[in-house]
Structures are given as C-alpha cells and as structure tokens.
Design a protein around this motif. Structure first.
Motif, short mmCIF file in Angstrom:
data_model
loop_
_atom_site.label_atom_id
_atom_site.label_comp_id
_atom_site.label_asym_id
_atom_site.label_seq_id
_atom_site.Cartn_x
_atom_site.Cartn_y
_atom_site.Cartn_z
N LYS A 1 30.53 41.38 51.03
CA LYS A 1 29.21 41.63 50.64
C LYS A 1 29.28 41.27 49.10
O LYS A 1 28.14 41.65 48.39
N GLY A 2 30.19 41.05 48.47
CA GLY A 2 30.24 40.79 47.01
C GLY A 2 30.28 41.92 46.34
O GLY A 2 29.82 42.25 45.04
N GLN A 3 30.79 43.08 46.83
CA GLN A 3 30.86 44.25 46.13
C GLN A 3 32.18 44.86 45.80
O GLN A 3 32.45 45.49 44.72
N ARG A 4 33.12 44.85 46.71
CA ARG A 4 34.43 45.08 46.48
C ARG A 4 35.36 44.17 45.68
O ARG A 4 35.34 43.11 45.96
N MET A 5 36.07 44.70 44.79
CA MET A 5 36.90 43.70 44.15
C MET A 5 38.25 43.72 44.91
O MET A 5 39.10 44.69 44.75
N LEU A 6 38.56 42.64 45.15
CA LEU A 6 39.95 42.37 45.78
C LEU A 6 41.00 41.75 44.98
O LEU A 6 42.32 41.95 45.21
N LEU A 7 40.60 41.09 44.07
CA LEU A 7 41.56 40.55 43.16
C LEU A 7 40.97 40.03 41.87
O LEU A 7 39.81 39.84 41.88
N MET A 8 41.88 39.85 41.02
CA MET A 8 41.34 39.59 39.52
C MET A 8 42.54 39.24 38.67
O MET A 8 43.53 39.64 38.82
N THR A 9 42.40 37.70 38.33
CA THR A 9 43.33 37.24 37.61
C THR A 9 42.77 36.29 36.56
O THR A 9 41.73 35.65 36.68
N ALA A 10 43.27 36.00 35.50
CA ALA A 10 42.95 35.16 34.35
C ALA A 10 43.10 34.06 34.93
O ALA A 10 43.99 33.57 35.51
N GLU A 11 42.16 32.87 34.88
CA GLU A 11 42.29 31.69 35.23
C GLU A 11 43.41 30.96 34.75
O GLU A 11 44.08 30.07 35.13
N ALA A 12 43.91 31.24 33.51
CA ALA A 12 44.91 30.61 32.74
C ALA A 12 46.49 30.97 33.44
O ALA A 12 47.00 30.39 33.23
#
Lengths: 701, 462
Positions: free
Chosen positions: B169-180
């Motif tokens: 749904k595009g609402q829960r954040m499952l993962l986050m990382t800097a592209e670098a």
C-alpha cells in the motif's frame, strides 16, 4: 537486431497476423511424475478424469488460437494419437491441432529450435506447457504485447504470472523466485530463491529506476506471449535450455542487446501448471472447487460423459452405482460405470471410469484413475492410484503413496507414507542411465504388464498377492538437485523457515548500533558439508531410536545428498564419521574402548545394508578406510579399537582383503606422526591377513 | 493533548554556510518571513496551542524578537536553548527536553516549508498505532539538478538518495538505506519477503524531517544505553527503528517478572528496545483467545502477527513540500512560496506601503516588503525584495532574493543572486549567481559571476 530488419519482419507478419499460433510443449523434460510418467506422458495423465492436455487445448481454442502445435518428444506416439482424434481436429473446429514429433529433444530450448528449424512459426505466438489449466482471457495480454512490440521491437516476450501469496497451495515450493519490475512492468531482475535466506539485488537496479517493485507473491503460469524474436534468440544461444535460462540470458545481455522482458500479472483469472505431484493435488481441487470455471467437470465439453453436480461439489457421471449407506461427503468426482460399496465413505477424492470400490472403504484425498478395484475395508489417504490398480481387502495406504499402472497390493498390508510402486522391474528402472527417464520411448512399449519377477518383490510391503516393485527415486550422481521428486501431500510450508527464524534471532541478539546498514554483505554460505553431516547424524539417530528400516535411512541420506550437493566420495567419509560419532552422543560420559567397541559393532550390524549400499568398489572401500583412520586420529578411544573395527568390516565382507593390504602399504611419505601411529595399530591385523591362517590368537587379545 | 510539538531549530546550516554565517539558519527569510515561521504557522493552523522550539543559545533571543515582528502568533512558544551552542543532533536535542515530553511527539525541522495537511500524517499515525510516522516527499522530476547555485559556478549535483522499501500500500516502511551504502547489491531477507511479498522500492523520495513519535521512543532514547548512542533522528533513529521492526522481540523476560528484574539489575540500565515496547498481559491474552479472523480492517495483520514496532509513512504527492537546507533549495523555496497564497496568509505580495514608481514593472510572482521603494523603469521578475529596501532607477532584478535594508543603486543588473541584509550595491553593478554577505558594499561598475562577496574568511566556495 537492427531496426531496419525488425521493420521488415513486422511488415511481413502483418499479412499473416490474422492467424494466431500457439505452441504446446507436451513434454516435461523431467521425472517428477515417475514412475507414472514412465508409462504415460504427463500431458495425458487424467486430471479430474480428463487428460490434462485437453484443458490446455480447450484454453487455447477458446482464446481464438487457430493453429496449435503440440510438441512432443517422449511417448510421442501416444500424444500424437490422442491429439489426432481430439475434437478440435474435426471439420467443424475453428482451429487446427498438429502434433510435432521430435525425439531426442531434452528441453524447451531444443523444442523451440526445432520449431524454428521447421519454420512453422510465422509471427507472435503463445507458448504454453502441456499441463496448463487456465481460464485466462488472452485477448488483453496479446494486445498489450503487440502494442509494446509496435513501439519497441526489442520487447521480446510477455510472461504471464499469477498473484499468489507465499504458502498458497497452488504455489509449488520448488519454483520459488523473486522478481523486480520497473514501473512499466518490465522485468529488471529475476532470481530463483530456492533454499536461500537472503536475496541480493544489484545496486544498479536502484540507480536506474526511481521505483522498483520487488515481488515474491507470484507463481509462474508458464504462459508466454512470444514475439518472433524469442525463437531467434533461442537459436542464437544454443545453450538456452529452459525459460529460466532464457530470462537470465536476456537480462544479462540486456545492456548489449537491449532485449526486454515484460510481465503480465493476473489476479482474478485462474492459471496453474501441474509441475509436480503436490500441484496435481492442488489443481485437481481447484477444478473441483470451480476456480477454473468454465474448466469444470460438468462443463468440460472435452469429456464425453456428462456429470451432474450436486451439493458440496459432488459430481456424478452416468451409471454410477451407490450402495446403501455409502457417504459422499464433499468434493467428490465419480466417473461413469463406477460402483461404490456399502458403508463406504468418500471425501475430497476423484474416482475414474469403471472403478469398483468395495464395502467399508474410506477414501480421503484419493486420486483414483480408471478401472481400479478396491476391495473391502481399505483405508486410503492422499494417494494416487493409476489405471487398473488392484487394492485387495484390508489395505491401508498412507500419505503420499503412488501406485502406478496395474500394481496390485494386499491383502492385509499397510503401505507406509511415500511409497512408490510400479510394475517396471528394478532391473529396467535405472536402465537408461543419464537420460531423462520419461523421455525414453523404449519404456513406453506396454511396460510392466509382463510377469512379476518373484525375487525382487518385497512381499512384506505389497502383501501376499501383491504385484509391483518399489520405485527408487533417481540417484544419479550428477543429477540436478532441483529434480528431487516431491511427494504428494508434502507441499507444506516453505522449507527452512524455522531454521531461518532461529538464525535471525541469534543474528539480532548481538547486533549493536554500529551495524553497517541493513544486511551484512553476503555472509559466507552455510557449509553444505556440515549441514549434510548433521542431517545424516539426525537420520541415523532416528533410525536407531525409532527402529526404522535401513532402506528408508538410505533414502533419507540420498535425498540429503542431493539437497546439499554432496559427491559420493565425500558422502562415505561423512556417513562413516556420523556412525562413529553416534555412541559418543548417546553416552553420558566418556566411553571405555570396550563399551565403545560393543556399541559400534552393534551399529555396524544394524546398518549393514547401508554399508553394502554405499561401499561397493575398491575406491569406496578406500574412502571408508580413510574415514575410519581420520576419525581415529582425533578420537583416542576409537583409535584403540581401530584394528578391531577394520577386522569387523572385513568379516562382514564390506572391506576386501586386497584393498586393506593395498591401502595399508600405500602410506604417504609426508604423513604426520599421528597418522603413522594410528596406521601402525593395524600392523598385527595386516600380518594376520597376509599369513591368511586360521583365526588368530594374536588378534583376539 | 494528544501530541506535543517540537521544532528543531538548532541547525547551523552547514550546507549553506555562505548564508548562515550572516543570519542563523532558522531566521533566513523565505518570502519575507523567517524560515521557522512556516512550521510554527502550520502548527497554529492545525490547532496546536504550545510548541517547544529547540535552538542554539546564541539564537534564542533573536528568534523571539524576529517572530514578534512577523505579526501575531497565538502559539505559546517554549524556547529551549542548547547550552554553549553545542553541536547536537536532533535525537540529542530530544533527550535534552525529555522532562517536558508527556505524550507522543510531533517533531518538525525548522527548514520544512510545506502545505500538506498535518492531519493526514496524524491519521496514519493513529490508524496504525505507529511507532514512528514520517513524511516523505517526491523529489521534483529533474529535482534541482542542473540549476546554477548562487555563489558557485557549478551546477547543482544530485542529493544523497535513500532507498526506501514500502509495503504494497506504500504506507509501511520496511527498509531504509542510503543509496551510497549499497555498493554491489542490496540484500533482502527471505523472511521479510515472506511476510511482505510485494515491496516497492522508492529511490526518489526524500525525508521531510517531520515525525510523529511514540512517547516510549523518547524514553528509549533517553534511558537505554542503545538509545543514548543515537544522535540524529533521520540518520540513526529512523533506520534503527525500521530495521528493528522485524527482529524478534521477546516478551519472555517480561512475562517472568522475577527473572527480568534480576536481568535488569545486572545490566544496569542496559535495557533492550523491547523493554520499552507497549505490552501487557491482557492484550496478549486477548490475542491468544481470539480466533484468527477476529480483527478486521487495517490493523488486522498487525494484530495477528503481533508486530509491536511499526514504522509508517505518508508520501506527500501534491502541493508544496521542500526543505530549505542548502542554497539551491533555499532559492527554490523563495521562488515557489509566492505561488502559495495559503501559506503566506492574507498579506498582499506587494506591501501597500511600498513606494513604487509607475514606470516600473513587478512580476506577479514577486514579493516586496513594507516600506521599500522602487525607482523608475525597474524590472523585477521571480524575485523577493525585503523590507526597507531601496532600488534605484533602471535596475533589473531577476530570480533573486533581496533581504531587508538593501540598497541597490541605478543601472544594476541582478540575476540569480542573494543579497543579505544591509548590503549596498553601487551603480551599474552586474551580479550573476552571487551571494553578497551582510553589510557588504559592492563597488561601482563591478561585475561578478558565481562568487561569494563577503568577509575575507567567507570567500571560500562551498
């Protein structure tokens, strides 16, 4: 392909566009349905009393395909006969079905190359396998595909996938994959994830696309809308065998050649391919539950005998005799001319034509084909009984059994879970070596109908009047581990799940705040040998504790061997090590060499069949000796009884005199002192051997 | 009171030193209002009555004064200063005001200019009973890339991007990382894929630095050893929480009170994140005793799986959302803000007290502050002119920001330039893509391109 050439092609195809062609690959190129598929090709196996290829042809014909090529390799005569007399080849039929015979094709790639060589394909075509059940409307997909192709001649193929969440019953556990799509539904990454804990996506995916959709909720329907480019690609790259090879190849060379793959995802429509036994079960149920409407038993114009549908999805054909007090609970299909006895209970089952089910029988999740006889008081659960099987009275058949054509069992026996029986004698089973077994036409010639060779029948298993041999799963060394056959009813939760959770926990517990992003870059893969070793150890323990047949232990070890890709020469030392380890595991404290000797000897006696199964040639005997020695080097108490163990194995005819002598004399120059020490313990035994005199006194002490 | 609002205004503007050396970042004018006025205004509109502003000790006083001059603010401002102007991260600042935090908090960065409705974000936070809810916004298509940045001759390079994985749904954040950080490949656990078999990865979303946080997160940051190591919300706390969503959290020690007490004593404040999670026997029991389909609606999944840590997001898809945290974004904010009437309130773009010659043309997308005077045949386009400025005859101003009390003498051509307060530009000066520092004097007839005109030590390029 240059733009110019592509244009020329499409102009050509414009004139012929009106004829829509399809290619049905009516060969599985694998042995997942063995032993059944040895006698009948997968495409002709009945699914809810109707050959599965008829579902596929019906699907294509109702979608307006005018020319269907059925490509067959193994058992091609049977398929040809079936196709030629099928209703779509009647004069009134709007489409034409022509069989394309080519023996010696071993893969989809070979098939497409053959098609291209015969230049039967003129334009875009639909490619399906001969075991497809679907009610998808192809029109929309075809239009989208052609529009894309109009705009970009490099849009090679549109693959149709169905949304199905992990754990969905029509999802096979063997074809698990993860796919990454960009916003245009173009496939940018495709990866098999069998037994993997982690998937990796190349960083460039995220650099190039602002939005990447990673999906694990899809199942492959094996329906492909191919542009003419696909056949060309298969011809150019003669190493492409399967569709997976093709996808991988195209993705790898995407930057150079620019070919693009697209995906179409269906949600509402039904599509499933019967790639293994669990899926046979799942798809049968789906058809009975009418998910595949209009492909349902009472509606399938394919079947010549009409069914009437009553409550709880009970389908009865004409001339079915139901004796008093028999209960058809739900999801039952019974073919014409069948007879159900008194007080019999049937649920979730399919019964074919002219079957005779006796009194007081319980059938649950049973798939019973034509002309089967089941006598009184039988209990059958989750099993497949092929044509003309005869089950005598008081037989219990447990989960996951397959009884191939003409097998007889009983009376008064219980078939353990996962038994596969066939009339093909064991001597013929492994005959054609590395060849795929169901591609061999030799075995199609009325096999197994001959007399039964008494010597190789396991009377304890099939019963006094039984006829049939145990089918051993293929144990070829160089076999692909993916080919390990899945038993019926074993399509449970994705494997390795629990393991994974545990691992996760341990990983998390020590994680600190200094962690480097989300996942540590590719931890070294778990050591297969170690995993295999622990697996073997487990199996051994179970065998001893629960008093299981050593035959089953061999089966288990074989399947672990494939799972972890262990070669034969690695297997023997590992198994040996595991056996020697066993007494130590059970004991609470350190064992004296006397106790140990007793325990190990007992094990050796118990596991003799295991030894004779694996230790055959001189090479394997040498492996065995090395393993013994290796283990003795690290374990003091075993070293003490080393000579005695070798002696025992010699007595048991597992190790031969020559090998022992040869091995003993061949000592590496650079062997360390420990090894020499252990080896020297054999000295007296060897001299005894050399002298080859009567039972020695020197050894006895 | 459901939420307490906190504005983080202790930033030094390290990505825009040419400007922030002249004026503290939070007070840099955007559309003739100090930057921090926008989040305050937003909170006021949303019905907040009180706001805690964390700022540097040296800025505190100015801040109050400046805000007073911006017209009436009904909000009660609780200005907390960071002693000795220490360089604290946002999480550290939050720890500092820990005693004031009684409920869930809304944290906003002072450089966020947005017109999104706060309640949309709050609704997500409430709907999913989220641990942390963030506002993300879509980077403009081409972004600010390729635009010339005042004070330099270089083009704007692309920002650091994050890879953010969202659920179906595009609402829960499952993962986050800097592209670098993703060098060769991005690894995904199969267990995550099994739980969320359809993950959307977005690489063009930016964090607006607006967070709804559960109170226990603040407690965690202040009390536990792990929490005390975290310094910034965006850089550390958010990725940490996102990641922790899927690690197994054992309530076992809690269930067994005696044991946990011993462990707690032993570890002496080394409490794990799980100890802070809301948890009670009753809800556990109710979960155990209810059938699998007992819970319907948005929370059913969460309810069934027992995920107690959840990170959600709201993606601002329309309207204005921008962080003025570098020179390019600052200019862009000034350009865009003139089109956002509802942000600026009722004030007319061109103040009635402006003394303007009839022969001068001022574009519709321009602002002129009170008591400024504009000479004959002046042309002003896409620019903002502050208060008490004097613009001479025949001056051309394009794409520029001119702060208060600036004097521009006749015949000047000012393009893509930022003039800080009290700057004095003499006749016939040609400035292109420059930054002129506070109280600087640009000599007659000078011509500059892409330079910073200021004190000697400020002459460094970015």
């Amino acid at each position: 392909m240059s733009g110019k050439k592509a244009k020329g092609k499409s102009d050509n195809s414009l004139e012929q566009e009106d004829v829509l062609q399809a290619v049905v690959i009516a060969d599985s190129f694998n042995t997942r349905f063995a032993p059944v598929s040895l006698e009948k090709p997968r495409a002709l196996l009945p699914l809810v009393n109707c050959p599965i290829i008829d579902y596929t042809l019906e699907f294509l014909a109702t979608n307006g395909v005018q020319e269907i090529f059925v490509f067959c390799s193994s058992h091609s005569d049977q398929i040809k006969r079936h196709v030629e007399k099928c209703k779509w080849n009647k004069k009134t039929s709007p489409c034409r079905v022509c069989p394309v015979l080519s023996e010696g094709c071993h893969s989809l790639g070979d098939a497409l190359r053959e098609m291209e060589r015969k230049s039967l394909i003129r334009s875009h075509f639909v490619l399906v396998t001969g075991d497809l059940v679907s009610n998808l409307k192809l029109k929309e997909v075809l239009e989208m595909h052609k529009n894309r192709f109009q705009k970009d001649k490099l849009s090679a193929i549109t693959l149709v996938f169905k949304e199905a969440y992990p754990g969905h019953r029509s999802r096979s556990t063997e074809g698990e994959f993860v796919v990454a799509l960009d916003s245009n539904k173009q496939i940018s990454h495709y990866q098999k994830v069998q037994k993997k804990r982690e998937v990796h996506f190349p960083a460039r995916l995220f650099k190039e696309n602002s939005r990447v959709n990673v999906r694990y909720n899809l199942l492959n329907t094996h329906i492909c809308i191919c542009s003419p480019r696909v056949s060309e690609l298969f011809v150019d790259n003669f190493d492409y065998q399967t569709m997976d090879d093709f996808i991988k190849g195209v993705l790898v060379s995407e930057e150079i050649e620019g070919n693009k793959l697209f995906m179409h995802i269906i949600k509402e429509d039904y599509a499933g391919t019967m790639t293994n036994l669990p899926l046979y079960d799942a798809i049968s149920k789906d058809v009975i539950h009418r998910w595949a409407f209009p492909m349902v038993p009472d509606n399938l114009s394919v079947s010549n005998f009409p069914y009437s549908l009553s409550r709880h999805n009970v389908y009865l054909a004409k001339d079915v005799t139901l004796e008093k007090d028999c209960v058809l609970e739900e999801d039952v299909v019974i073919g014409p001319g069948s007879h159900i006895g008194v007080n019999t209970r049937v649920t979730h089952s399919v019964i074919g034509r002219n079957c005779k089910i006796g009194d007081n029988v319980v059938l649950e999740n049973a798939y019973i084909w034509d002309n089967v006889t089941i006598e009184a008081n039988c209990h059958i659960n989750m099993a497949l009984l092929c044509d003309s099987v005869h089950v005598k009275s008081e037989v219990t058949i447990k989960n996951g059994c397959v009884l191939s054509f003409g097998v007889k069992v009983g009376p008064h026996v219980t078939l353990p879970s996962g038994t596969l029986l066939t009339r093909i004698p064991p001597s013929a089973q492994g005959e054609d070596g590395d060849d795929f077994q169901d591609t061999s036409p030799r075995e199609g010639e009325t096999p197994g109908m001959g007399l039964i060779d008494e010597a190789s029948v396991d009377r304890g298993l099939v019963g006094e009047e039984g006829e049939g041999y145990v089918w051993r799963l293929d144990t070829d060394e160089d076999d692909d581990d993916e080919l390990v056959q899945q038993m019926l009813s074993l399509n449970l939760t994705p494997e390795g799940e629990e393991e994974e959770e545990e691992e996760e926990e341990s990983e998390e517990s020590d994680d600190d705040l200094d962690d480097e992003g989300l996942s540590p870059p590719a931890s070294p893969p778990p050591d297969d040998t170690k995993l295999f070793y622990s697996e073997v150890l487990d199996s051994l323990q179970r065998t001893i504790e629960e008093n299981i047949k050593v035959d089953n232990l061999i089966l288990e070890i074989n399947s672990s061997k494939y799972a972890y890709n262990i070669a034969m020469h690695e297997l023997i030392p590992l198994v040996m090590k595991a056996i020697l380890e066993m007494p130590h595991l059970k004991a609470s404290g350190p064992l004296s060499s006397q106790q140990l000797l007793l325990a190990v000897k007992k094990l050796f006696v118990r596991l003799k069949p295991l030894f004779s199964n694996y230790i055959k040639g001189a090479e394997s005997q040498k492996d065995c000796l090395n393993a013994l020695e290796e283990y003795s080097m690290v374990n003091e108490s075993t070293a003490a009884i080393f000579a005695k163990l070798v002696h025992h194995l010699y007595d048991a005819d597992i190790l031969s005199e020559e090998v022992i002598l040869k091995w003993y004399s061949k000592m590496d120059q650079d062997a360390d002192t420990r090894r020499r020490e252990v080896r020297s313990k054999l000295a007296s035994f060897v001299t005894w051997l050399q002298e080859a005199e009567e039972e020695s006194d020197e050894e006895g002490d | 009171m459901e939420f307490q609002a906190v504005i983080m205004a202790a930033g030094r503007g390290s990505r825009m030193t040419d400007l922030s050396n002249n004026i503290p970042k939070a007070l840099l004018p955007i559309g003739n209002h100090p930057m921090i006025w926008y989040p305050i205004n937003m909170l006021e509109k949303a019905g907040f009555e009180r706001v805690i502003i964390i700022t540097l000790e040296s800025v505190g006083k100015d801040l109050r004064q400046k805000l007073k001059s911006c017209g009436e603010i009904k909000l009660e401002l609780d200005i907390v200063t960071i002693p000795n102007d220490e360089d604290w991260g946002t999480a550290e600042s939050l720890r500092h005001i820990r005693d004031k935090i009684k409920t869930d908090v809304l944290v906003i960065s002072s450089d966020l200019i947005t017109d999104i409705e706060l309640h949309l974000l709050a609704d997500i936070h409430r709907k999913y009973d989220s641990t942390i809810t963030t506002l993300l916004y879509q980077q403009a298509d081409q972004g600010l890339e390729g635009m010339t940045v005042p004070g330099t001759r270089t083009k704007k390079k692309s920002d650091q991007r994050d890879i953010i994985g969202l659920d179906e749904k595009g609402q829960r954040m499952l993962l986050m990382t800097a592209e670098a950080d993703v060098e060769v490949s991005l690894g995904l656990k199969m267990s995550l894929l099994r739980k969320f078999p359809c993950i959307q990865f977005e690489t063009r979303l930016l964090d607006a630095h607006m967070y709804f946080l559960k109170k226990w997160v603040v407690d965690f940051l202040a009390d536990s050893k792990q929490g005390r190591n975290l310094t910034t919300l965006k850089g550390e706390v958010l990725p940490y929480l996102v990641k922790k969503q899927f690690s197994r959290i054992s309530h076992a020690s809690k269930a067994d009170d005696k044991d946990s007490a011993i462990i707690n004593v032993k570890q002496d404040g080394q409490l794990d994140l799980s100890q802070y999670l809301p948890y009670d026997e009753l809800s556990k029991k109710s979960l155990e005793m209810s059938p699998w389909n007992a819970h319907k609606g948005e929370m059913s999944r969460v309810y069934q799986k027992g995920d107690s840590l959840r990170c959600y997001t709201y993606i601002a898809s329309s309207g204005m959302c921008l962080r003025a945290n570098n020179v390019a974004a600052y200019c862009e904010a000034n350009r865009q803000v003139t089109a956002q009437k509802h942000l600026l309130g009722d004030e007319p773009l061109i103040h009635p007290s402006v003394n303007k010659s009839k022969s001068s043309g001022i574009g519709k997308d321009c602002m002129v502050g009170e008591r400024s005077s504009i000479g004959d045949q002046v042309s002003v386009k896409r620019s903002i002119i502050g208060r008490h400025c004097t613009i001479g005859d025949k001056v051309k101003i394009n794409n520029s920001v001119i702060m208060d009390h600036v004097t521009i003498n006749e015949g000047c051509v000012i393009q893509g330039t930022i003039l800080c307060p009290n700057a004095h530009v003499n006749k016939n000066v040609d400035l292109k893509d420059c930054i002129v520092g506070a109280s600087q004097n640009v000599v007659e007839g000078a011509s500059y391109n892409g330079e910073v005109i200021g004190e000697g030590d400020m002459m460094m390029e970015i």
